[in-house]
Design a protein around this motif. Structure first.
Motif, PDB file in Angstrom:
ATOM      1  N   PHE A   1       1.217  -1.066   0.127  1.00  0.00           N
ATOM      2  CA  PHE A   1      -0.122   0.104   0.103  1.00  0.00           C
ATOM      3  C   PHE A   1       0.456   1.602   0.155  1.00  0.00           C
ATOM      4  CE2 PHE A   1       0.461  -2.132   4.369  1.00  0.00           C
ATOM      5  CZ  PHE A   1       0.517  -1.157   4.826  1.00  0.00           C
ATOM      6  N   PRO A   2       0.926   2.222  -0.472  1.00  0.00           N
ATOM      7  CA  PRO A   2       1.314   3.999  -0.492  1.00  0.00           C
ATOM      8  C   PRO A   2       1.853   3.430   0.813  1.00  0.00           C
ATOM      9  CG  PRO A   2      -0.726   3.605  -1.665  1.00  0.00           C
ATOM     10  CD  PRO A   2      -0.870   2.686  -0.486  1.00  0.00           C
ATOM     11  N   ASP A   3       2.737   4.494   0.331  1.00  0.00           N
ATOM     12  CA  ASP A   3       4.160   5.330   1.734  1.00  0.00           C
ATOM     13  C   ASP A   3       2.360   5.394   2.672  1.00  0.00           C
ATOM     14  OD1 ASP A   3       6.168   4.836   0.125  1.00  0.00           O
ATOM     15  OD2 ASP A   3       6.232   6.695  -0.194  1.00  0.00           O
ATOM     16  N   ALA A   4       3.453   4.202   4.492  1.00  0.00           N
ATOM     17  CA  ALA A   4       2.231   4.377   5.068  1.00  0.00           C
ATOM     18  C   ALA A   4       3.102   6.005   5.743  1.00  0.00           C
ATOM     19  CB  ALA A   4       2.845   2.997   6.164  1.00  0.00           C
ATOM     20  N   PRO A   5       2.625   6.255   6.586  1.00  0.00           N
ATOM     21  CA  PRO A   5       2.022   8.002   6.888  1.00  0.00           C
ATOM     22  C   PRO A   5       2.393   7.418   8.900  1.00  0.00           C
ATOM     23  CG  PRO A   5       0.123   8.057   6.069  1.00  0.00           C
ATOM     24  CD  PRO A   5       0.218   6.849   6.381  1.00  0.00           C
ATOM     25  N   GLN A   6       2.825   8.433  10.140  1.00  0.00           N
ATOM     26  CA  GLN A   6       2.997   8.369  11.073  1.00  0.00           C
ATOM     27  C   GLN A   6       2.918   9.847  11.425  1.00  0.00           C
ATOM     28  OE1 GLN A   6       6.646   6.243  13.361  1.00  0.00           O
ATOM     29  NE2 GLN A   6       7.012   5.971  10.771  1.00  0.00           N
ATOM     30  N   GLY A   7       2.296  10.156  12.859  1.00  0.00           N
ATOM     31  CA  GLY A   7       2.249  12.048  12.296  1.00  0.00           C
ATOM     32  C   GLY A   7       2.149  11.782  13.898  1.00  0.00           C
ATOM     33  N   TRP A   8       1.029  13.680  13.611  1.00  0.00           N
ATOM     34  CA  TRP A   8       0.398  13.475  15.214  1.00  0.00           C
ATOM     35  C   TRP A   8      -1.241  14.101  14.120  1.00  0.00           C
ATOM     36  CZ3 TRP A   8       3.191  17.903  17.546  1.00  0.00           C
ATOM     37  CH2 TRP A   8       4.741  18.104  18.229  1.00  0.00           C
ATOM     38  N   TYR A   9      -2.013  13.533  14.778  1.00  0.00           N
ATOM     39  CA  TYR A   9      -3.000  13.880  14.893  1.00  0.00           C
ATOM     40  C   TYR A   9      -4.459  14.105  15.680  1.00  0.00           C
ATOM     41  CZ  TYR A   9      -2.627   9.870  10.910  1.00  0.00           C
ATOM     42  OH  TYR A   9      -1.658   8.925  10.279  1.00  0.00           O
ATOM     43  N   VAL A  10      -5.756  14.841  15.206  1.00  0.00           N
ATOM     44  CA  VAL A  10      -6.502  15.122  15.678  1.00  0.00           C
ATOM     45  C   VAL A  10      -8.031  15.000  15.283  1.00  0.00           C
ATOM     46  CG1 VAL A  10      -5.381  17.765  16.552  1.00  0.00           C
ATOM     47  CG2 VAL A  10      -6.634  17.583  14.232  1.00  0.00           C
ATOM     48  N   PRO A  11      -8.907  14.374  16.051  1.00  0.00           N
ATOM     49  CA  PRO A  11      -9.993  14.193  15.253  1.00  0.00           C
ATOM     50  C   PRO A  11     -10.585  14.967  14.793  1.00  0.00           C
ATOM     51  CG  PRO A  11      -9.965  13.692  17.918  1.00  0.00           C
ATOM     52  CD  PRO A  11      -9.265  14.698  17.306  1.00  0.00           C
ATOM     53  N   THR A  12     -11.352  15.014  13.429  1.00  0.00           N
ATOM     54  CA  THR A  12     -11.652  16.136  12.698  1.00  0.00           C
ATOM     55  C   THR A  12     -13.030  16.630  12.392  1.00  0.00           C
ATOM     56  OG1 THR A  12     -10.713  14.635  10.671  1.00  0.00           O
ATOM     57  CG2 THR A  12     -12.574  15.984   9.699  1.00  0.00           C
ATOM     58  N   TYR A  13     -13.609  15.866  13.723  1.00  0.00           N
ATOM     59  CA  TYR A  13     -14.700  16.921  13.896  1.00  0.00           C
ATOM     60  C   TYR A  13     -14.453  18.177  15.218  1.00  0.00           C
ATOM     61  CZ  TYR A  13     -14.163  14.377  18.362  1.00  0.00           C
ATOM     62  OH  TYR A  13     -13.389  13.800  19.690  1.00  0.00           O
ATOM     63  N   MET A  14     -12.981  18.335  15.687  1.00  0.00           N
ATOM     64  CA  MET A  14     -12.388  19.751  15.851  1.00  0.00           C
ATOM     65  C   MET A  14     -12.242  20.302  14.914  1.00  0.00           C
ATOM     66  SD  MET A  14      -9.795  18.899  18.618  1.00  0.00           S
ATOM     67  CE  MET A  14      -9.355  19.797  19.232  1.00  0.00           C
ATOM     68  N   ILE A  15     -11.746  20.553  14.037  1.00  0.00           N
ATOM     69  CA  ILE A  15     -12.270  21.416  12.534  1.00  0.00           C
ATOM     70  C   ILE A  15     -13.489  21.130  12.047  1.00  0.00           C
ATOM     71  CG2 ILE A  15     -10.546  21.995  10.552  1.00  0.00           C
ATOM     72  CD1 ILE A  15      -8.640  20.065  11.629  1.00  0.00           C
TER      73      ILE A  15
ATOM     74  N   TYR B   1      -0.654  13.634  23.860  1.00  0.00           N
ATOM     75  CA  TYR B   1      -0.294  11.682  24.162  1.00  0.00           C
ATOM     76  C   TYR B   1       0.597  10.933  23.304  1.00  0.00           C
ATOM     77  CZ  TYR B   1      -4.512  12.149  26.585  1.00  0.00           C
ATOM     78  OH  TYR B   1      -5.780  11.787  27.698  1.00  0.00           O
ATOM     79  N   THR B   2       2.172  10.936  23.351  1.00  0.00           N
ATOM     80  CA  THR B   2       2.978  10.678  22.546  1.00  0.00           C
ATOM     81  C   THR B   2       2.914   9.224  22.627  1.00  0.00           C
ATOM     82  OG1 THR B   2       5.594  11.305  22.372  1.00  0.00           O
ATOM     83  CG2 THR B   2       4.157  10.753  24.735  1.00  0.00           C
TER      84      THR B   2
ATOM     85  N   ALA C   1      -4.898   3.614  22.683  1.00  0.00           N
ATOM     86  CA  ALA C   1      -5.777   4.100  21.203  1.00  0.00           C
ATOM     87  C   ALA C   1      -6.966   4.106  22.100  1.00  0.00           C
ATOM     88  CB  ALA C   1      -5.447   2.570  20.421  1.00  0.00           C
ATOM     89  N   SER C   2      -7.105   3.636  23.303  1.00  0.00           N
ATOM     90  CA  SER C   2      -7.943   3.823  24.050  1.00  0.00           C
ATOM     91  C   SER C   2      -8.384   5.349  24.590  1.00  0.00           C
ATOM     92  CB  SER C   2      -7.653   2.705  25.131  1.00  0.00           C
ATOM     93  OG  SER C   2      -8.664   3.366  27.163  1.00  0.00           O
ATOM     94  N   SER C   3      -7.399   6.411  24.703  1.00  0.00           N
ATOM     95  CA  SER C   3      -7.481   7.550  24.963  1.00  0.00           C
ATOM     96  C   SER C   3      -8.236   8.373  23.736  1.00  0.00           C
ATOM     97  CB  SER C   3      -5.822   8.065  25.266  1.00  0.00           C
ATOM     98  OG  SER C   3      -5.259   8.193  23.911  1.00  0.00           O
ATOM     99  N   ILE C   4      -7.678   7.513  22.196  1.00  0.00           N
ATOM    100  CA  ILE C   4      -8.352   8.548  21.379  1.00  0.00           C
ATOM    101  C   ILE C   4     -10.056   8.144  21.035  1.00  0.00           C
ATOM    102  CG2 ILE C   4      -8.693   8.522  18.751  1.00  0.00           C
ATOM    103  CD1 ILE C   4      -5.441   7.398  18.972  1.00  0.00           C
ATOM    104  N   MET C   5     -10.325   6.715  21.642  1.00  0.00           N
ATOM    105  CA  MET C   5     -11.138   5.950  21.714  1.00  0.00           C
ATOM    106  C   MET C   5     -12.706   6.686  22.314  1.00  0.00           C
ATOM    107  SD  MET C   5     -11.806   3.989  18.953  1.00  0.00           S
ATOM    108  CE  MET C   5     -13.071   3.671  19.302  1.00  0.00           C
ATOM    109  N   SER C   6     -12.247   7.027  23.541  1.00  0.00           N
ATOM    110  CA  SER C   6     -12.640   7.443  24.678  1.00  0.00           C
ATOM    111  C   SER C   6     -12.799   8.694  24.124  1.00  0.00           C
ATOM    112  CB  SER C   6     -11.647   7.442  25.957  1.00  0.00           C
ATOM    113  OG  SER C   6     -12.220   8.324  27.404  1.00  0.00           O
TER     114      SER C   6
END
Length: 337
Positions: free
Chosen positions: A116-130, A170-171, A207-212
């Motif tokens: 699959f295309p190059d796999a990204p990693q980085g800093w994310y936020v929920p799109t609903y914030m934007i 969250y690191t 993962a739990s912190s994101i889901m919560s």
């Protein structure tokens, strides 16, 4: 009369034994002549799901026996070089760059291109914030949040309950390479005045912190990567960073993560033993969205059944995988599903 019965019984028994021996020998010959394609099962879910997608096609479409062998990175890599293992559907080559180059240049292992295309990693936020989420009654609280630089003015949204004068980032868990990289990034971007780096104890806790936060429609910012089931389930936005620059990266990590290349590889001898399988694997290519969706399905079932996730993929994306193989092969796979 007794002798006659006894003689008949022995005759029938001898004939039956001979027949069974013939069946057994024929079965042994068949087993010996049937080529087995061995896939290396790395410890992460995406590799195991892709193994079974490819494995089901190889088994039902091309008629080979298939087996999956669990291995850690180095032993599994060496197994492919030696020819003990035939296929790896995910080679994260940045993690094994030197031995990858050596093995491919020597012809011990063949690079069949990206999974699959190059796999990204980085800093994310929920799109609903934007963008908000009208269906959930969520309004956009950070409509101008696009980059890591914008985090400075929005730190209050992420207020750390243990240190309210700063936001919480969250690191990665302590001990991960990304944990140290993120710490350097926070300093390089001048965010150490506004944010604390909170390290969950494990990947599951991260993962739990994101889901919560997502379930409650709350702000969250932190480190993650793709492909993962989280990214298949949730609408997340990867924040922009300065474009990757090797010198800057080596200096203070003050730029985006380099995209990880995820390649397919086979042991060199497979080209002669199963050339049509090698050709199929060359054609095999998915997208991050398809892989994320498959992992989300795997997570939602709660069974850990990677073959079920593979079957879901083959049903959901029939038009995709059918283009990788001849029509006759595709027909056999469809009939077997």
């Amino acid at each position: 009369m007794h002798r006659t019965k006894s003689g008949n019984f022995k005759t029938r028994t001898t004939a039956l034994v001979l027949a069974l021996l013939m069946v057994t020998c024929l079965g042994a010959v068949g087993a010996a002549s049937a080529e087995t394609i061995t896939f290396v099962d790395w410890s992460w879910d995406s590799a195991q799901v892709h193994n079974r997608i490819a494995g089901l096609i190889v088994q039902h479409g091309y008629g080979y026996d298939v087996e999956y062998m669990f291995a850690d990175t180095v032993p599994g890599f060496q197994g492919i070089v030696r020819g003990d293992i035939d296929v790896s559907m995910e080679m994260w080559t940045d993690n094994i760059y030197e031995i990858w180059i050596e093995a491919t240049e020597k012809g011990q292992m063949l690079d069949l291109g990206s999974n699959f295309p190059d796999a990204p990693q980085g800093w994310y936020v929920p799109t609903y914030m934007i963008e908000g989420d009208p269906d959930r009654g969520i309004k956009p609280v950070a409509p101008d949040l696009r980059s890591v630089e914008d985090l400075k003015k929005y730190w209050k949204l992420f207020r750390d309950p243990e240190q309210p004068s700063k936001g919480r980032f969250y690191t990665a868990p302590t001990g991960w390479v990304a944990h140290d990289i993120n710490a350097a990034k926070i300093e390089a971007y001048g965010l150490d005045e506004n944010y604390t780096a909170f390290a969950p104890g494990s990947q599951a806790a991260l993962a739990s912190s994101i889901m919560s936060a997502y379930r409650r429609g709350k702000p969250w910012v932190g480190y993650y990567w793709e492909p993962t089931d989280i990214m298949g389930k949730l609408d997340m936005t990867l924040l922009e960073e300065p474009e990757y620059d090797e010198q800057i990266w080596n200096d203070n990590y003050g730029c985006e993560y380099p995209a990880a290349q995820v390649r397919k590889a086979v042991t060199a001898s497979l080209v002669e033993r199963a050339p049509e399988v090698v050709e199929f694997l060359k054609n095999y290519e998915t997208t991050l969205a398809q892989t994320n969706a498959s992992l989300a399905y795997l997570s939602d079932t709660g069974t850990g059944d990677t073959e079920a996730a593979a079957r879901w993929f083959l049903t959901e994306y029939e038009a995709v995988w059918s283009s990788w193989v001849p029509e006759s092969v595709a027909a056999k796979v469809k009939a077997a599903l």
